[in-house]
Structures are given as C-alpha cells and as structure tokens.
Scaffold this motif. Structure first.
Motif, PDB file in Angstrom:
ATOM      1  N   ASP A 253       0.723  -1.020   0.053  1.00 38.78           N
ATOM      2  CA  ASP A 253      -0.014   0.017  -0.047  1.00 38.78           C
ATOM      3  C   ASP A 253       0.914   1.405   0.199  1.00 38.78           C
ATOM      4  O   ASP A 253       0.431   2.361  -0.321  1.00 38.78           O
ATOM      5  CB  ASP A 253      -0.919   0.025   1.326  1.00 38.78           C
ATOM      6  CG  ASP A 253      -2.156  -0.556   1.039  1.00 38.78           C
ATOM      7  OD1 ASP A 253      -2.586  -1.380  -0.009  1.00 38.78           O
ATOM      8  OD2 ASP A 253      -3.265  -0.390   1.611  1.00 38.78           O
ATOM      9  N   LEU A 254       2.185   1.110   0.216  1.00 35.59           N
ATOM     10  CA  LEU A 254       2.830   2.238   0.721  1.00 35.59           C
ATOM     11  C   LEU A 254       3.561   3.051  -0.643  1.00 35.59           C
ATOM     12  O   LEU A 254       3.923   2.091  -1.387  1.00 35.59           O
ATOM     13  CB  LEU A 254       4.090   2.028   1.829  1.00 35.59           C
ATOM     14  CG  LEU A 254       3.444   1.608   3.115  1.00 35.59           C
ATOM     15  CD1 LEU A 254       4.544   1.449   4.057  1.00 35.59           C
ATOM     16  CD2 LEU A 254       2.292   2.717   3.677  1.00 35.59           C
ATOM     17  N   PHE A 402       8.142   9.353   2.908  1.00 40.81           N
ATOM     18  CA  PHE A 402       6.872   8.688   2.952  1.00 40.81           C
ATOM     19  C   PHE A 402       5.783   9.929   2.778  1.00 40.81           C
ATOM     20  O   PHE A 402       5.860  10.870   3.339  1.00 40.81           O
ATOM     21  CB  PHE A 402       6.492   7.905   3.990  1.00 40.81           C
ATOM     22  CG  PHE A 402       7.336   6.810   4.251  1.00 40.81           C
ATOM     23  CD1 PHE A 402       6.906   5.602   3.378  1.00 40.81           C
ATOM     24  CD2 PHE A 402       8.430   6.536   4.802  1.00 40.81           C
ATOM     25  CE1 PHE A 402       7.333   4.305   3.638  1.00 40.81           C
ATOM     26  CE2 PHE A 402       8.939   5.351   4.958  1.00 40.81           C
ATOM     27  CZ  PHE A 402       8.482   4.359   4.242  1.00 40.81           C
ATOM     28  N   GLU A 403       4.804   9.553   1.803  1.00 40.25           N
ATOM     29  CA  GLU A 403       3.797  10.456   1.545  1.00 40.25           C
ATOM     30  C   GLU A 403       2.442   9.399   1.529  1.00 40.25           C
ATOM     31  O   GLU A 403       2.664   8.447   0.550  1.00 40.25           O
ATOM     32  CB  GLU A 403       4.010  11.320   0.388  1.00 40.25           C
ATOM     33  CG  GLU A 403       4.796  12.530   0.625  1.00 40.25           C
ATOM     34  CD  GLU A 403       4.243  13.573   1.515  1.00 40.25           C
ATOM     35  OE1 GLU A 403       3.083  13.505   1.875  1.00 40.25           O
ATOM     36  OE2 GLU A 403       4.932  14.426   2.025  1.00 40.25           O
ATOM     37  N   PRO A 404       1.306   9.556   1.865  1.00 34.69           N
ATOM     38  CA  PRO A 404       1.142  11.005   2.527  1.00 34.69           C
ATOM     39  C   PRO A 404       1.647  10.828   4.092  1.00 34.69           C
ATOM     40  O   PRO A 404       1.751   9.686   4.562  1.00 34.69           O
ATOM     41  CB  PRO A 404      -0.394  11.188   2.619  1.00 34.69           C
ATOM     42  CG  PRO A 404      -1.093   9.577   2.423  1.00 34.69           C
ATOM     43  CD  PRO A 404       0.257   9.165   1.613  1.00 34.69           C
ATOM     44  N   LYS A 405       1.924  11.985   4.793  1.00 37.39           N
ATOM     45  CA  LYS A 405       2.111  11.854   6.319  1.00 37.39           C
ATOM     46  C   LYS A 405       0.758  11.403   7.006  1.00 37.39           C
ATOM     47  O   LYS A 405      -0.260  12.003   6.849  1.00 37.39           O
ATOM     48  CB  LYS A 405       2.510  13.266   6.552  1.00 37.39           C
ATOM     49  CG  LYS A 405       3.822  13.734   5.883  1.00 37.39           C
ATOM     50  CD  LYS A 405       5.004  12.951   6.124  1.00 37.39           C
ATOM     51  CE  LYS A 405       6.085  13.394   5.492  1.00 37.39           C
ATOM     52  NZ  LYS A 405       7.350  12.556   5.401  1.00 37.39           N
ATOM     53  N   LEU A 406       1.101  10.625   8.117  1.00 39.00           N
ATOM     54  CA  LEU A 406      -0.015  10.286   9.242  1.00 39.00           C
ATOM     55  C   LEU A 406      -0.411  11.522   9.743  1.00 39.00           C
ATOM     56  O   LEU A 406       0.382  12.302  10.532  1.00 39.00           O
ATOM     57  CB  LEU A 406       0.396   9.484  10.112  1.00 39.00           C
ATOM     58  CG  LEU A 406       0.965   7.990   9.610  1.00 39.00           C
ATOM     59  CD1 LEU A 406       1.204   6.823  10.625  1.00 39.00           C
ATOM     60  CD2 LEU A 406      -0.113   7.442   8.439  1.00 39.00           C
ATOM     61  N   ARG A 407      -1.577  11.939  10.219  1.00 43.23           N
ATOM     62  CA  ARG A 407      -2.151  13.015  10.973  1.00 43.23           C
ATOM     63  C   ARG A 407      -2.186  12.599  12.261  1.00 43.23           C
ATOM     64  O   ARG A 407      -2.375  11.490  12.822  1.00 43.23           O
ATOM     65  CB  ARG A 407      -3.599  13.270  10.559  1.00 43.23           C
ATOM     66  CG  ARG A 407      -3.581  14.246   9.086  1.00 43.23           C
ATOM     67  CD  ARG A 407      -3.458  15.582   9.015  1.00 43.23           C
ATOM     68  NE  ARG A 407      -2.920  16.164   7.763  1.00 43.23           N
ATOM     69  CZ  ARG A 407      -2.884  17.403   7.795  1.00 43.23           C
ATOM     70  NH1 ARG A 407      -3.537  18.221   8.498  1.00 43.23           N
ATOM     71  NH2 ARG A 407      -2.492  17.650   6.458  1.00 43.23           N
ATOM     72  N   SER A 408      -1.789  13.489  13.298  1.00 41.34           N
ATOM     73  CA  SER A 408      -1.687  13.360  14.650  1.00 41.34           C
ATOM     74  C   SER A 408      -2.970  13.916  15.163  1.00 41.34           C
ATOM     75  O   SER A 408      -3.539  14.618  14.556  1.00 41.34           O
ATOM     76  CB  SER A 408      -0.691  14.080  15.374  1.00 41.34           C
ATOM     77  OG  SER A 408       0.582  13.409  14.858  1.00 41.34           O
ATOM     78  N   GLY A 409      -3.524  13.455  16.462  1.00 47.36           N
ATOM     79  CA  GLY A 409      -4.793  13.842  16.944  1.00 47.36           C
ATOM     80  C   GLY A 409      -6.061  13.096  16.543  1.00 47.36           C
ATOM     81  O   GLY A 409      -6.927  13.315  17.151  1.00 47.36           O
TER      82      GLY A 409
END
Length: 416
Positions: A253-254, A402-409
C-alpha cells in the motif's frame, strides 16, 4: 511474531476531526507551526508543539512547554472535544492521495516487541530528539502521535481489514474529510470483539513489523514504558504503559517518494574537472529536459542550467550488499564524499535535502537561488528498507520520504 492489542482510543468528536487532525510535529518548525494554527484553536499542534501557545522566546525544550501540552490535552478532553471509546477497539485509518489509497490498522504495539527486535528499525536516533518526546509523552501521560509501521502484506489479514471498511456496507467511517493539503482521511472503529480477536490472532502470525517512519517517537515511547516499569516494580505487563500507539500499513500500500539532494559548491573544482571525475563511475548523458530517474542506480543531475542522466557503472557498488547497493549510498560513496568532500550528510552545512513532494522544479529553484548542483533520486523501495532492517543495519541518512504523512490527533493512547 507481532503482538498487537486493542485500546480505548481517545479521539475527536466527529465535527472537530478535520480541525484537530494535524501534520506530525517533526515536519515543521515552531514558526511554521504558529502560522499553521492561526484561526484554529482546535489544532493538535497546540498539544504536539505546545510552545506555540507560549512566548516565542521560550526554549522549545523548556519544562513549561511540556506542562502546556498536558494542560491543553486535558482541557480538550474535559471540554469533550475528544471522546473515549468505552471498550478496547481497533481502528482502520485510510488515506487517499491523488486517487491512491493506503489502508492501515491502528492498535497498540508491545514495547517488548520493540526491545526484542520483532519490531525492526532502520535508522539511528539522536538522544536530544528522543529526550524531547520522552518528556512530551511522560508529561501528557499519553502517546499523542502514532508510529508508522509496515509489514509484508498477508492477503488474509488485509481482506479482513478491508472488508470492515468496504463500500456498500452499513459500517460508515466515523471520520471522512479532506485536509488542507488535499489528502483524504477516513477512519472506522472496529468494536466487534470477535473481529478484534480474529485480527489480533492474524497479526500474531506475522513474523515482523517494521518502522517506516517515527524512530524517535517509538524509541521515546518505549523508554517511557521502561521508566514506568521501574516506578511500578510489581507491574504485570498488562498495563497500558507496556504498549504504544501505532498504525501498520501493508507494504504494497505504501509509497516512498524520492529524497533529493542539493549542494552549495563543487568543492573547488571547475565544471569540467567535476564532470571528468564523475565520469569515472557513471555514464553521463546530457538531456534536453528535467531528469526524474525511472530506474534504480540512475540519477538526475542539474548543473549550470543543464540536466544530465547519470547511470552507475558496474563496479561502482556491490549489488549483493543491501546498503552499498542503495542509490543514496551509491551517490554518497561515489560523488558526495570522494568528489564533493561531504563526509557526513547529517552535519554538513553544504548539503540540503528536498522531499519529492516538492517536485523537480524545486531543485532548479534552489540551484538558481543558493545552491550549485542538484541530484534527483530514484525513490527507495519499501523492500529495500525491510532488507536493511532484516540484516540489523541502518539506512543511510535521508533515504526515505513517505507520503502522505499520518495525521496526529485522530487517536490518543493514554498510559493509565
């Protein structure tokens, strides 16, 4: 074998998810973070980079920064901007970029798996960066940012996960939004105990997990867990501090993007002298257009308003060595160090790195602005990372983007 565990996730209420979700703390500096949160009091950067709520003169490692992070997190929970699931769950986190999706499983990983190398690493960490996140996790009493893991795809495991989030089912995502950078984000909660047990068992058959991104966060989370064990000598191993927040995506997937290089000078050489030296290890072909490499062991080079294609000659690297055969190592060992005199790319002020998300034009812009020469790279592959980690070695610096970056929160894991 991989040990994963469900947890009672602390996560945003649906109407605030898009406002709370933020890029990870380490892809921007404090000044950039201050600009990014303007007009958005809900951004998770108020927790991950809490110095933005203090005077700009403050040291980002000051105790007050970590206290402010804890204060902000506790306040947002108290004000019910976050909710906590009533029972341990697993979560699916899907990101969509330019029509391409990657679907990961959110869980808690074992600090013992990290210690025993069932979770494999491919980077060195710096003590100062570790200490910053140790303080952050310790003060917040929580893992606030997920570790980005990957694994060799298992069709059965992937099918169970994707069936839960399959279009046409009654299970709708709890979050479904597009962030300001155009990335789509979808999250599902897996609260069915039988499915949770099935997925946990399936991951138990996976031999290894690999850190794709987040080496400092994972090392820090583990060290906080070990600190808590010392503070609680009668711990059972079941306490939350024995686990840390992670998202695991199957390797197929990456997408790893190119991580390009720009250098300030030719180390005292003329253009002709430099090209002659490079030609000893590379076939050089002048091109009439921008060069974005489409094969391993090839490089684009922009010098004096001209693009060149470089093809590594036989003998310039060891094809059997998982490190020496990497393109970043080939460029380093044959050009950056012996010709341009850059011994340590991590500390030299003569080199800079540009993620492929910025595009080839950014290389030209930097050469015209403040650099002398640029190199466009073929992107490192996930299999390269795994091969290096399997031999207990580390990737050369600045090898992966790596893209996309994981969102925090979107997920918070409390340690108590």
């Amino acid at each position: 074998m991989a040990t994963i565990r469900p947890f009672k996730g602390i996560r945003p209420i649906e109407e605030l998810a898009s406002k709370i979700a933020a890029l990870p703390y380490d892809v921007m500096n404090s000044e950039e973070a201050r600009e990014m949160v303007e007009g958005n009091p809900y951004s998770f950067l108020h927790i991950d980079r809490a110095e933005i709520d203090l005077d700009p003169s403050i040291d980002v490692h000051d105790k007050k920064v970590y206290e402010k992070a804890r204060e902000n997190l506790d306040r947002m929970i108290e004000e019910k901007q976050f909710i906590q699931d009533e029972k341990p769950c697993l979560y699916i986190y899907r990101q969509i970029m330019n029509g391409r999706a990657q679907t990961g499983l959110v869980f808690c990983a074992s600090i013992d798996d990290y210690i025993n190398n069932a979770i494999k690493k491919h980077e060195f960490t710096r003590a100062d960066k570790e200490q910053d996140r140790i303080n952050h996790v310790n003060y917040c009493d929580a893992n606030t940012g997920p570790i980005f893991l990957t694994y060799r795809e298992d069709e059965v495991t992937s099918e169970v996960i994707k069936q839960w989030s399959k279009e046409g089912t009654k299970r709708k995502p709890v979050y479904d939004f597009v962030s300001e950078d155009g990335i789509g984000h979808q999250v599902w909660v897996i609260d069915n105990e039988l499915i949770v047990k099935e997925i946990v068992a399936l991951f138990g058959e996976i031999e290894n997990l690999y850190i794709a991104d987040g080496h400092h966060r994972s090392a820090s989370a583990v060290k906080v867990g070990l600190m808590r064990r010392e503070e609680n000598p009668n711990y059972t191993g079941d306490e939350e501090f024995n686990y840390f927040l992670a998202v695991a995506f199957p390797d197929n997937d990456l997408m790893v993007m190119d991580y390009n290089r720009v250098v300030k000078d030719l180390n005292g050489l003329t253009e002709e002298e430099f090209l002659n030296k490079v030609s000893e290890k590379f076939i050089i072909t002048e091109k009439d257009e921008q060069v974005k490499p489409s094969d391993k062991h090839t490089f684009g080079m922009y010098l004096e308003n001209k693009w060149y294609l470089l093809e590594a000659k036989e003998g310039s690297y060891n094809a059997e060595d998982p490190i020496d055969s990497l393109d970043v190592a080939i460029l380093q060992n044959n050009v950056l160090t012996p010709i341009l005199g850059i011994e340590d790319v991590r500390t030299s002020d003569r080199i800079d790195f540009i993620g492929g998300i910025r595009g080839i034009k950014e290389l030209e812009r930097r050469v015209h602005k403040d650099m002398k020469i640029a190199f466009s790279m073929y992107a490192t592959e996930v299999s390269d990372i795994m091969n290096v980690a399997d031999t207990n070695q580390v990737m050369p610096p600045k090898s992966t983007w790596f893209e996309p970056k994981l969102r925090s929160g979107l997920f918070v894991h409390k340690l108590k």
